[in-house]
Every structure is written in C-alpha cells, then in structure tokens.
Motif scaffolding. Sequence first.
Motif, PDB file in Angstrom:
ATOM      1  N   ASN A  45       0.868  -1.176   0.000  1.00  0.00           N
ATOM      2  CA  ASN A  45       0.000   0.000   0.000  1.00  0.00           C
ATOM      3  C   ASN A  45       0.906   1.227   0.000  1.00  0.00           C
ATOM      4  OD1 ASN A  45      -1.638   2.146   0.685  1.00  0.00           O
ATOM      5  ND2 ASN A  45      -2.873   0.988   2.149  1.00  0.00           N
ATOM      6  N   VAL A  46       0.943   1.911  -1.160  1.00  0.00           N
ATOM      7  CA  VAL A  46       1.959   2.951  -1.344  1.00  0.00           C
ATOM      8  C   VAL A  46       1.845   4.099  -0.347  1.00  0.00           C
ATOM      9  CG1 VAL A  46       2.283   2.437  -3.782  1.00  0.00           C
ATOM     10  CG2 VAL A  46       0.587   4.141  -3.098  1.00  0.00           C
ATOM     11  N   SER A  47       0.699   4.192   0.329  1.00  0.00           N
ATOM     12  CA  SER A  47       0.600   5.315   1.254  1.00  0.00           C
ATOM     13  C   SER A  47       1.069   4.961   2.660  1.00  0.00           C
ATOM     14  CB  SER A  47      -0.829   5.863   1.273  1.00  0.00           C
ATOM     15  OG  SER A  47      -1.727   4.815   1.491  1.00  0.00           O
ATOM     16  N   LEU A  48       1.398   3.697   2.881  1.00  0.00           N
ATOM     17  CA  LEU A  48       1.821   3.313   4.238  1.00  0.00           C
ATOM     18  C   LEU A  48       3.352   3.351   4.365  1.00  0.00           C
ATOM     19  CD1 LEU A  48      -0.503   0.292   5.081  1.00  0.00           C
ATOM     20  CD2 LEU A  48      -0.663   2.653   5.880  1.00  0.00           C
ATOM     21  N   PRO A  49       3.832   3.592   5.573  1.00  0.00           N
ATOM     22  CA  PRO A  49       5.283   3.517   5.754  1.00  0.00           C
ATOM     23  C   PRO A  49       5.756   2.066   5.726  1.00  0.00           C
ATOM     24  CG  PRO A  49       4.201   4.022   7.828  1.00  0.00           C
ATOM     25  CD  PRO A  49       3.126   3.976   6.794  1.00  0.00           C
ATOM     26  N   MET A  50       7.045   1.896   5.589  1.00  0.00           N
ATOM     27  CA  MET A  50       7.624   0.562   5.638  1.00  0.00           C
ATOM     28  C   MET A  50       8.223   0.396   7.031  1.00  0.00           C
ATOM     29  SD  MET A  50      10.295  -0.862   2.902  1.00  0.00           S
ATOM     30  CE  MET A  50      11.056  -2.442   3.123  1.00  0.00           C
ATOM     31  N   THR A  51       7.844  -0.678   7.706  1.00  0.00           N
ATOM     32  CA  THR A  51       8.278  -0.840   9.099  1.00  0.00           C
ATOM     33  C   THR A  51       9.037  -2.149   9.271  1.00  0.00           C
ATOM     34  OG1 THR A  51       6.309   0.327   9.817  1.00  0.00           O
ATOM     35  CG2 THR A  51       7.502  -0.894  11.497  1.00  0.00           C
ATOM     36  N   ILE A  52      10.155  -2.072   9.953  1.00  0.00           N
ATOM     37  CA  ILE A  52      10.890  -3.287  10.312  1.00  0.00           C
ATOM     38  C   ILE A  52      11.055  -3.249  11.829  1.00  0.00           C
ATOM     39  CG2 ILE A  52      13.108  -4.478  10.125  1.00  0.00           C
ATOM     40  CD1 ILE A  52      13.286  -3.384   7.295  1.00  0.00           C
ATOM     41  N   SER A  53      10.657  -4.321  12.484  1.00  0.00           N
ATOM     42  CA  SER A  53      10.698  -4.333  13.951  1.00  0.00           C
ATOM     43  C   SER A  53      11.429  -5.566  14.434  1.00  0.00           C
ATOM     44  CB  SER A  53       9.277  -4.368  14.519  1.00  0.00           C
ATOM     45  OG  SER A  53       8.500  -3.360  13.955  1.00  0.00           O
ATOM     46  N   TRP A  54      12.036  -5.442  15.570  1.00  0.00           N
ATOM     47  CA  TRP A  54      12.659  -6.604  16.182  1.00  0.00           C
ATOM     48  C   TRP A  54      12.670  -6.438  17.686  1.00  0.00           C
ATOM     49  CZ3 TRP A  54      15.228  -2.910  13.390  1.00  0.00           C
ATOM     50  CH2 TRP A  54      16.230  -2.196  14.034  1.00  0.00           C
ATOM     51  N   ASN A  55      12.836  -7.568  18.356  1.00  0.00           N
ATOM     52  CA  ASN A  55      12.767  -7.548  19.817  1.00  0.00           C
ATOM     53  C   ASN A  55      14.078  -7.088  20.439  1.00  0.00           C
ATOM     54  OD1 ASN A  55      10.233  -8.554  19.695  1.00  0.00           O
ATOM     55  ND2 ASN A  55      10.829 -10.679  20.090  1.00  0.00           N
ATOM     56  N   VAL A  56      13.953  -6.424  21.551  1.00  0.00           N
ATOM     57  CA  VAL A  56      15.117  -6.038  22.338  1.00  0.00           C
ATOM     58  C   VAL A  56      15.358  -7.152  23.342  1.00  0.00           C
ATOM     59  CG1 VAL A  56      15.983  -4.319  23.960  1.00  0.00           C
ATOM     60  CG2 VAL A  56      14.532  -3.625  22.070  1.00  0.00           C
ATOM     61  N   GLU A  57      16.588  -7.667  23.393  1.00  0.00           N
ATOM     62  CA  GLU A  57      16.853  -8.767  24.319  1.00  0.00           C
ATOM     63  C   GLU A  57      17.092  -8.253  25.733  1.00  0.00           C
ATOM     64  OE1 GLU A  57      19.914 -10.565  22.013  1.00  0.00           O
ATOM     65  OE2 GLU A  57      18.526 -11.952  21.051  1.00  0.00           O
ATOM     66  N   LYS A  58      17.882  -7.181  25.821  1.00  0.00           N
ATOM     67  CA  LYS A  58      18.109  -6.575  27.131  1.00  0.00           C
ATOM     68  C   LYS A  58      17.719  -5.106  27.044  1.00  0.00           C
ATOM     69  CE  LYS A  58      22.178  -9.311  28.141  1.00  0.00           C
ATOM     70  NZ  LYS A  58      23.342  -9.039  27.294  1.00  0.00           N
ATOM     71  N   PRO A  59      17.075  -4.585  28.076  1.00  0.00           N
ATOM     72  CA  PRO A  59      16.577  -3.203  28.009  1.00  0.00           C
ATOM     73  C   PRO A  59      17.676  -2.175  27.702  1.00  0.00           C
ATOM     74  CG  PRO A  59      15.812  -4.294  30.001  1.00  0.00           C
ATOM     75  CD  PRO A  59      16.743  -5.245  29.344  1.00  0.00           C
ATOM     76  N   ALA A  60      18.898  -2.480  28.129  1.00  0.00           N
ATOM     77  CA  ALA A  60      19.965  -1.486  27.950  1.00  0.00           C
ATOM     78  C   ALA A  60      20.623  -1.572  26.578  1.00  0.00           C
ATOM     79  CB  ALA A  60      21.016  -1.685  29.040  1.00  0.00           C
ATOM     80  N   ASP A  61      20.199  -2.529  25.747  1.00  0.00           N
ATOM     81  CA  ASP A  61      20.874  -2.727  24.460  1.00  0.00           C
ATOM     82  C   ASP A  61      20.905  -1.458  23.616  1.00  0.00           C
ATOM     83  OD1 ASP A  61      21.531  -5.297  24.948  1.00  0.00           O
ATOM     84  OD2 ASP A  61      19.981  -6.201  23.685  1.00  0.00           O
TER      85      ASP A  61
END
Length: 870
Positions: free
Chosen positions: A257-273
């Motif tokens: 959908n050309v009007s939507l942004p492209m999103t890449i997400s991933w989990n953080v293993e440690k909060p301080a990373d």
Amino acid sequence: MKNLRRVFLSFLILSFCIFNFLQAQDQQGFINLDCGLQANESPYTEPTTKLTFTSDSDYINTGKSGRIQNVPGLEYIKPYTGLRYFPDGVRNCYTLNVVQDTNYLIVAMFTYGNYDNLDTPPKFDLYLGPNIWTTVDLQIKVNGTREEIIHVTRSTSLQVCLVKTGTTTPVISALELRPLRNDIYIPQSGSLKTRFRVYLTDSKDIVRYPVDVHDRLWSPFFMPEWKILRTSLSVNNSDDDYDIPEDVLVTAATPANVSLPMTISWNVEKPADLFYAYLHGAEIQPLRDNDTREFNITAGPNVSYGPVSPEEFQVNTLYNTSPVKCDGVVCHLQLIRTPNSTLPPLLNAIEAFVVVEFPQSETNADDVVAIKSIETSYGLSRISWQGDPCVPQQFLWDGLTCEYTNISTPSRILSLDLSSSEITGIIAPDIQNLTQLRKLDLSSNNLTGGVPEFLAKMNSLLVINLSGNNLSGSVPQALLDKVKKGLTLNIQGNPNLCSSSSCNKKINRTMLPVIASLASLGVIISVITLLFVCIKRGPSIVKGLSPSQPSIETKKRRYTYTEVLAMTNNMERVLGKGGFGMVYHGNINGNEEVAVKLLSQSSAQGYKEFKTEVELLLRVYHTNLVSLVGYCDEKDHLALIYQYMANGDLKQHLSGSSTMSWVDRLNIAIDAALGLEYLHIGCKPLIVHRDVKSSNILLDDQFQAKLADFGLSRSFPVGGESHVSTLVAGTPGYLDHEYYQTNRLSEKSDVYSFGVVLLEIITNKPVIDQTREKPHIAEWVKFMLTRGDIKNVMDPKLQGMYDSGSAWKALELAMTCVYHSSLDRPNMSHVVHELKECLMSENKRTRDINSKRSLDINLSFGSDVNPKAR
Ligand SMILES: *[C@@H]1O[C@H](CO)[C@@H](O)[C@H](O)[C@H]1NC(C)=O
Ligand SMILES: *[C@@H]1O[C@H](CO)[C@@H](O)[C@H](O)[C@H]1NC(C)=O
Ligand SMILES: *[C@@H]1O[C@H](CO)[C@@H](O)[C@H](O)[C@H]1NC(C)=O
Ligand SMILES: *[C@@H]1O[C@H](CO)[C@@H](O)[C@H](O)[C@H]1NC(C)=O
Ligand SMILES: *[C@@H]1O[C@H](CO)[C@@H](O)[C@H](O)[C@H]1NC(C)=O
Ligand SMILES: *[C@@H]1O[C@H](CO)[C@@H](O)[C@H](O)[C@H]1NC(C)=O
Ligand SMILES: *[C@@H]1O[C@H](CO)[C@@H](O)[C@H](O)[C@H]1NC(C)=O
Ligand SMILES: *[C@@H]1O[C@H](CO)[C@@H](O)[C@H](O)[C@H]1NC(C)=O
Ligand SMILES: *[C@@H]1O[C@H](CO)[C@@H](O)[C@H](O)[C@H]1NC(C)=O
Ligand SMILES: *[C@@H]1O[C@H](CO)[C@@H](O)[C@H](O)[C@H]1NC(C)=O
Ligand SMILES: *[C@@H]1O[C@H](CO)[C@@H](O)[C@H](O)[C@H]1NC(C)=O
C-alpha cells in the motif's frame, strides 16, 4: 507487528543454494575451524561455500570430539555436524593468531544435536579474551545458533573462550574469522554483535561466500504487507565501502500500500541494548521524469533522518553514527514517504547490531608472552592455564597472583608458584621477562643446572624459593648480595648447590632470609614516583614521523656559548622575537636545522627554574610537540635549542594570502590537540602549557603541527618577570577567566585557550577586536550564533568549501572548550575524538564531491549529529 526472529530458522539448512558460483576466490586471512574434526580428515573443502576447513586441534589443548545426531527437519552442512565438548575445566579457550588492530568478523557456531544422548542442551558463556561476548543458550536455540561479532583485535592473539556457568557442558561446532576493512562497521565504542542481517526478497536462498566476499550470511526476509521489486539490470556496488553482493541488491521491498510507511521491527533482548542499523539501498526501478522516491527514516520517537532518495542502480549504505536505544521491548525502524514523493519507500537489505563493550583490558602483553613460554618450556598442561592469565579474576591461572589496578589498566603477574609441578630442566630464562614478579616458587621439583645470574637483576623480586630441586654449582654472588639487601632466598634441599662463590665446603642447608628494610624500600619507591615521567607513546601512534627519527637520548644536549654562536653563524638570521628573547636560525653539524632561543637574563631564581625546566623538557617527547634539541647554560648565556619548524606558525598562515582548506585546518587542530593531550595525560605530573595560542602552534615542512613553548611559561612568564611566581601567565584573549580570577591552574585552562585557537581556525577573526560588537572572539561567536548568523561566523576565505556538519561540530566543540566554568569544559581526549569525527565527515564530503555524487550518504540519523542553532 511481526518481528525478525523467524528469519533465523533456516540459516543452518543445507537448502543453501548460492545463485552463481564464482570461481573460488581469495580467502586471504580467513580462518575456518571445524571443531572436533579428526586430524586425518583435515583439511577439506566444503562443497557449497568452497571454503577450506581445518581441524581445531592446533588451536586448543582441551576438549573432546563429538558428533551430533540427525535433527529431524534440519540438515547441517559438514562443518556444523561435528563438535568439540568440554567436560573438564571452567574456562576452555581457543588461541588464534590474528593481525593486531584489525577489524574481524568473528563467527562461532553451536549445535547440540544430542551428541551425548543425554538430551540436555547446554547453556554457557562465550568470551573474547577477558570480556564476555554473549551467553549461548541451546536450551532455547534448540536448532543451534550462530553468534557473530565484528571486533577490532587488540593484540596478535585472539582468545575465544567457552565458560561453564552451570552444570551443563559447553560445546562448539565451528569457529570462523574473516578480516574486514578497518573503516566499516565501526561503532563509537565497543564491538558490534550481529542481531540480524537480511535482504528483502521473496526467495528462500541464503547468500554467503563466495557471493559475499566477506562471507557475511544474508538471510531472506519478507513480510506479507510488502511488494518485492526485482531487476535484471546490474546494481553498481563499487562505490560503496561495504562490498554488498549484487545478488542481495537486485531485489528490494516497498510497502504494498503505497501510502503506508515501511516498518521493520525486532525484539530487544536486554533493556539497555544499544543498536546500530546499516541500511543498504539502491533504486532498482527505472524512474520516469515525473517520478520521485523520497522518504525519511525514523527509529523511535527521538531519531529521524532524511529525506533520502536512493540512487538509481547504485547502492549506498546509511547507518546511525551514534548508537540508538529502542523504546521499550521492540525496536521499530520506519521508512516514511515524504509528501512530495510519488513512490513509496524502498529498501534492499538491512543489518542490525547490538553494542558489546569490552572494558576489561588484557594482561600486560609481555607478561603473557613470558608466562606462555614458561608453560611451553616446562611442558605444563594445567587445565586452568587457558585464556588470559590474570583476568577475569575468577579465572586466574593456578599458581599466579596478579596486580589489578583497575579495569582499564593491564594486569601484571606478581607471583608464580610452580612448586611440586614435576618440572625438570633448567630454571627457564623466560622468567626474567616477568618484570613485575615479586615472588617465585619453584620448590619441590626436579630442576637441574645452575642458579642463573638473571635472578639478581630482577629488581622487583622479594622471595625466591628453589628448595627441593637438583640444582648444582654455586649461587651467584650478585644474588647473595641481594639477600643482604633483603631478598629472601631458599635453596634448601639442593644437594649439589653451594651458597658461596668459593664453594669449597659443601653446605647442605642454606636459608638466607633477611627481611627487607621497609623503610629503605619506601624511600626507593617514593623517589621513583617523584621522578617526572612521560609515557613514550607519541611516535608509535601518530602519523608523519620518519622511522629514522634519531633518539634524543643518544644526542648531545648541552652546548657551549661558542657552539651556539657557531651554529647560528653569529646570530645571523633572526626568526622572530619571543616574549623572553630573540630566536635565531641555526644549524647543528651542517645537517640539522634548529631554532635557537637566547634568553634575556632576568634573575637568579629564573636560572634555577631554567635548569629544572630543561631537564623536564628533554624528557618530553611527542610528535606534536616541538622538541628541545639542546640547551646552553653558560654563566650569563642561557639558550634553548629547538627543532626548526620550516613553515612558521598557524597565526601567520591564517592571516596570510593563501587559504588553508578546512581539512588542513582540522588536521592542524588535531595535531595541536594531540600534543596537549599528551602533556595532560601522557606526563606525570601533568604539564599545563599555559600559553596555548595560534602563534605557538608551529608547522614543519610537512605541515604537521607541533606545539611550542610548552611548560616554559612556568618558569618564564612573559616579560621575564619570573620571580613573581604568583603572576598569572598567559596571553590576553587566550587566558582562562577562571584561572585569572582564582589563580588556580588546571589543565582545563589549556582547554580554554585551545577553544580560542579553534575559534580562530574556524572564523579567522582576531581574538580581540575592540571595533566589534563583542570584542572577544568567544563572545562574538556566541552573539552571532544567537542571531542565527552561521554563515558569517565561518571564515569567508573558505568560500563555503566545508561539510557543514563538520564545521558545526567543530564550532560547538570550540564553544564548549571556552565555557566559563572549567568543570563544564571537555578534556583534551574528548576534544581529539570530536575533531577526528569532524575530519571524517569532511573527508567523506570531499570523497563524495570527487566522485560527483549527489546523495550524501554517510550521515547519521542520530539526533545528535545535526546541531541546531542555539
Ligand atoms: C527447529 O527446527 C524445526 C525443524 O525445522 C522447526 O520446526 C522448529 O520450529 C525449530 N525450532 C526453533 C526454536 O527454531
Ligand atoms: C559504478 O559507479 C562508479 C562511480 O559512480 C563508476 O566509476 C563505475 O564505472 C560504475 N561501474 C559500473 C559497472 O557501472
Ligand atoms: C492503504 O492505507 C490507507 C491508510 O491506512 C488506507 O486508507 C487504504 O485503504 C489502504 N489501501 C489499500 C488498497 O489497502
Ligand atoms: C507520469 O508520466 C506518465 C507518462 O510519462 C503518466 O502516465 C503518469 O500518469 C504520470 N504520473 C504522475 C504522477 O503524474
Ligand atoms: C523528513 O525530514 C526532514 C529533514 O529532517 C524534515 O524537514 C521533514 O519534515 C521530514 N518529513 C517527514 C514526513 O517526517
Ligand atoms: C527520547 O527523548 C526523551 C527526551 O529527551 C527521553 O526522555 C527518552 O528517554 C528518549 N527515548 C529514547 C528511546 O531514547
Ligand atoms: C515539494 O515540491 C514542491 C513543488 O515541486 C516544492 O516547491 C517543495 O519545495 C517540495 N517540498 C519539499 C519538502 O521538498
Ligand atoms: C624476553 O625479553 C627479551 C628482551 O626484551 C626478548 O629478547 C626475549 O625474546 C623475551 N623472551 C620472551 C620469551 O618473551
Ligand atoms: C585506572 O588507573 C590508572 C592508573 O592509576 C588511571 O590513570 C586511570 O584513570 C584509572 N582508570 C579508571 C577507569 O579508574
Ligand atoms: C630427576 O632427574 C634426574 C635426571 O633427569 C633423574 O635421574 C631423577 O630420577 C629425577 N628425580 C625425580 C624425583 O624425578
Ligand atoms: C619454600 O618451599 C618449601 C617447600 O615447598 C616450603 O616448605 C617453604 O616454606 C618455602 N619457603 C619459603 C620462604 O617460601
């Protein structure tokens, strides 16, 4: 939002087609170890990658070979089917020979595969040298795991250690090292642990060597809300430093959908990373005239960069130059189309890394070499003698004690206990290289030969126990003399050894303990620490020093007045007039040009200070400090003889008719800053220059800058009024107000003066100009900046030929140096670091201009890089 975890399912799988097999390429510097491989199977060429794997047995002495069982649904290629497991010892280490100060991609593969039929996958820690790299948990990663880190080696040997943390037995399948260029994947600090590396495609193929020359492993990744673009044209990667394989670049993803942004997400293993992301983008769709593709990149609420327009069929790499902390437990990277763009955002490949700090320094390298040679010469194979000898402290080698100053200071070996170790042969000469050794215990062995002379020369030794051996001959007289001075020596139970040099009568039992006089030892120690020392480090790390640099130590230093007259040809050529006398051109032995400063006589007190100063200055040696070649001290004639600096001083050059480029200016600033940093932290006690100014920054024939007159102001305040010792020294305009008001001198006063010099370099304006709205340069710059008038701050002679980010950063840095309170000013190490970054972004700009490209890629999307006018 889905996360990227699932891309890792398939990396071990054999369905591992590499599209086009190139000819077997250069594997130079690669290390490929198949762990647990029998020597008779080694080496072999792995058919899919064409990499040559060898057995690991030459790199580790411990552990046993195992073989994994077939894991249903998974097929492993050969290097990952065998393993080495470590039933004994807490820490087991591989020692690999590497090139020092080189950026390496280090890969370790772990698969449990129920090799022991116990169905208990292990969990353990992985270390690089004395620092933890990661925890390997095969109870979670049941199909095995690939751990990767990009790390700059600190010495010529690299230790990869598996550390038992519970009851389970560590295992390892393969260890792979690939050297990388030294200018890519460099974080601000620490090393980069790979979180993921994917290319955006709907194919299933993993890309690795030989398609990727560095053998990075690219996993395919696709999300249903994306559309894949594919090109059959080639994508030019020759201008990008990252050598991204073309196979990874010929596909790209955009949002369906050309009007939507492209999103890449991933989990953080440690909060301080802290994360770094590397985005590799190339426009692979031929654009019509009315098409534009433009987007911004954001990472969480605080980080955004843009707009970005990928170049057509040409890859560029974008990354954050400072690490980013993700908001909460998930990282979201978004590519957001700008309102003007007709096409949605596009991305070809992305890598994400987590910063791993390596704070613990390794044990002193000379001590490590020595203890390892001792280990080899006695054929010791102690289970704990693996990895770094002293650190981490819980893995200290048996029989050693070490000195731990702090985490950033290399530990030293203080005692060595090899008693009752069944060692034979002579007392190993390598022992003398443990120069901090205080206690040596070789008792109850079967050592033969004589008691070596070198033991007497080891000044730190307090206790030597040689009892219960088979030593012969006589104890050296020098060692007996040491015993009189407090050394404890036990040579009991060596039937063939006698304790006096005459050795006529046989003495069976000799015990010569004399308690060292603590008082005299204390005196010696305080004398040593009182001595003025500067670490000799400049020449080895700083550019531009000719290898044939003569050693100052060996040269004559003191000259007579007649010689001074001769070398200056009766003071024929005046170079300038300093605050305390004339400066003449001179020549020593017709080949070394010098500048001779004749000091106008002032007072007797001045003379005493002159002498101490000369002694001090002769010890200071750094490539960014004008060195003192010699001096003359003859009744009424005092002279200082310096290295001649062919290109005069910085002030002259700034005001001269030719224009110094921004790069030249930055290089000079860095040189001067390095010189000051050395005075502040390389010397003990530190030296405060007290008269940093543009006319004290001299340039040699190569335009390398060197600071002049350092330390001198301490004994020769301007005007020769040295007897007024409380007089505040310095030059108006450069003088730190705080020091002026409080009379309390610190190195931060130099930082202030350096900030003023930096402002001169940037603006090329006089330091004090009464006709200006604000006479003092720092006030004036502040005034201009608050008006938002940046253009007129910069030297107009530069004609805008500078990277604005670089100029801004330098300007901000200069303004922090001149902060009113010395506590708020940075130290010189920080200044050097920041200036180097300025130079890097400027170099990047000139490179881009030279290649006539429009997109300035190497910019950060970190919020801290584009300073806003305050
Ligand atoms: C391990 O591999 C099997 C077979 O491919 C798969 O079904 C399973 O989900 C994998 N487990 C993990 C934790 O990745
Ligand atoms: C790739 O780009 C560089 C610089 O823009 C250019 O010099 C080179 O010729 C290009 N290579 C190909 C194969 O087009
Ligand atoms: C695209 O996204 C916009 C905004 O969310 C939405 O209004 C629109 O219906 C979407 N179009 C399609 C074809 O799904
Ligand atoms: C761009 O130009 C093409 C023809 O060259 C036309 O078909 C298309 O509608 C135009 N697109 C826009 C957004 O104007
Ligand atoms: C994109 O970034 C530019 C420059 O940072 C900014 O001016 C613009 O508002 C941003 N646009 C969007 C859509 O975020
Ligand atoms: C974003 O900036 C705000 C304000 O400076 C800060 O409180 C917050 O912690 C930052 N968030 C992240 C994820 O860095
Ligand atoms: C968007 O396009 C218009 C018309 O071409 C132009 O005036 C405007 O400056 C553009 N805006 C941005 C942010 O590039
Ligand atoms: C010990 O030091 C000497 C002199 O520094 C050196 O030549 C020798 O190679 C060293 N031996 C070892 C084992 O490091
Ligand atoms: C470690 O000790 C050295 C030498 O005493 C000192 O210069 C340095 O500042 C110390 N570093 C830290 C982090 O404490
Ligand atoms: C010590 O070494 C000598 C000579 O190698 C040998 O004869 C003797 O048996 C050894 N003694 C012990 C206790 O190992
Ligand atoms: C030397 O070693 C012997 C045997 O190990 C021991 O009995 C003795 O106490 C030691 N002497 C010293 C001074 O350490």
